[in-house]
Design an enzyme around this catalytic site. Sequence first.
Site, PDB file in Angstrom:
ATOM      1  N   ARG A   1       6.347 -13.025   9.738  1.00 62.38           N
ATOM      2  CA  ARG A   1       6.878 -11.689   9.512  1.00 62.38           C
ATOM      3  C   ARG A   1       8.315 -11.594  10.010  1.00 62.38           C
ATOM      4  O   ARG A   1       8.770 -12.419  10.797  1.00 62.38           O
ATOM      5  CB  ARG A   1       6.042 -10.653  10.254  1.00 62.38           C
TER       6      ARG A   1
ATOM      7  N   LYS B   1       4.087   0.735  10.248  1.00 64.39           N
ATOM      8  CA  LYS B   1       4.172   1.951   9.435  1.00 64.39           C
ATOM      9  C   LYS B   1       3.510   3.137  10.134  1.00 64.39           C
ATOM     10  O   LYS B   1       3.936   4.280   9.969  1.00 64.39           O
ATOM     11  CB  LYS B   1       3.543   1.717   8.055  1.00 64.39           C
TER      12      LYS B   1
ATOM     13  N   GLU C   1       0.856  -1.173   0.000  1.00 63.61           N
ATOM     14  CA  GLU C   1       0.000   0.000   0.000  1.00 63.61           C
ATOM     15  C   GLU C   1       0.898   1.229   0.000  1.00 63.61           C
ATOM     16  O   GLU C   1       1.814   1.326   0.822  1.00 63.61           O
ATOM     17  CB  GLU C   1      -0.909   0.025   1.234  1.00 63.61           C
TER      18      GLU C   1
END
Length: 571
Positions: free
Chosen positions: A276, A286, A42
């Site tokens: 992750r 983020k 994104e």
Amino acid sequence: MAIMEENTNVEKRSLSFVEQLVEKDLAEGKNDGRIQTRFPPEPNGYLHIGHAKAICMDFGVAEHYNGVCNLRFDDTNPSKENNEYVENILNDIRWLGFHWGNLYYASDYFQQLWDFAIWLIQKGLAYVDEQTSEQIAQQKGTPTEPGTASPYRDRPVEENLRLFHHMNTPEAVEGAMVLRAKLDMANPNMHFRDPIIYRTIQTPHHRTGTQWHAYPMYDFAHGQSDFFEGVTHSICTLEFVPHRPLYDKFVDFLLEMYAEKGETPNYRPRQIEFNRLNLTYTVMSKRKLLALVNEKRVIGWDDPRMPTLCGMRRRGYSPESIRKFIDSIGYTKFDALNDVALLEAAVREDLNARAIRVSAVVNPVKLIITNYPDGMSEEMTAVNNPENEADGTHTITFSKNLWIEREDFMEDAPKKFFRMTPGKEVRLKNAYIVKCTGCKKNDNGEVEEIYAEYDPASKSGMEGANRKVKGTLHWVSADHCQQAEVRIYDRLFNVENPGASDADFRDLLNPDSLSINSHCYVEDFAAGMKPGDYLQFQRIGYFMADLDSKPGHLVYNKTVGLKDTWAKINK
């Protein structure tokens, strides 16, 4: 993706569990033997090293199985996205050494997603809900208690269509209405309890402007975009495990819609999840990284203390070292906290093979060679990289007045101090053997100057100049060097796992994560290096010229030390 050598001397890669699943699909003839992956960031921030792990997997699988990996920007929330993030994501992927097959945007599919939503409404599988977000959250129930139906769940199809079209007008009020899929309010998977699939956002989109006012949610756009592109393996991280049934359900609906048109696609995307990448003494959120930037707690997204790829690039990490680190930790189905020291070790090992050796003094004290002729200077040969003969050599100027490291001198030294002390000899690297004869101190007792005499017959490379001395020191000529600013970085946070702490992450920041030394000296050869040139300041560590560096104001970032001193200090 480690390498192992068999008895046949043929190298064979040991497969990750993801690759094993891919090979199983290939063996079963799924998707006509075609492999297509995608990396779908994104554009609402900069990529960090956690994204690098996903990039290595997505692109690596496609490369290994002669497939294609596309880059797709998940740009479904215009209130948080912009072209600055798009451009930097493109740059970071290229810097890592990967190349996408095609470049797509979720916004490319806005019309197809809209048409699919209309089909769901017409089939009685979606409805417009006018509850507040708080009411919707409350009526969804809990993981152990079923939800309750929305009072708008059984609206007529015609009314849902009218209201959905209204959501996509400039007059629609954000938050007043949402479109929800009509699934199962009693499903133990909370994601199945009539998830929101569209909402109104009146912020202009960075690509489509004001063409759209209603935008799809991630869970609705992601799997469908995979399907529209022909993705065969949708590889993502473990937090999407509970989303997978919903991913598959929407694909089922898509296939049903296609079947009504007489179309039967010969592929189906499969979602696979891996762990992750989490690092000690940093955060990967983020949202938190954006807060650090906006609140000016760091100098920007590319601050060398940040876990962003552009920050690591600016600090002097090589893309090869990041990929080697990711390769070494591997892919599993269990989340773990990786020691940042492992990353630094990979950086250190890689830079040892590629960095150009230069002389620099970061804590200088003057050394005067008293018997060296006044006004005389010599050019000494220095090897650029002992690990790679092809890197060649350069010259460094020697003169009467030198700078050496203050820590390399001790007036009253212990027996095993093999650096400079009165009465003992040391070699000045690439130059002469010198014997310290004394020093001069100021009124505070601090050493201002050190005195030594050189042996003219001991020049490096001269015949008979190889007599042994136990210490070798680096130096720069005081008359042939340039002053520089050196930025030294420590851990960004004071605690090992700031993401797991209940405290505000801002309160966990290390106030000493950056120290600046403006009284350093580098040889003239080093002054010509640019950002992107990997350097080793001999006996000190690895460095790179900073983006702020310019003639007359040289700035270097310390990438990593020659050894891991953090573990010793913090035992």
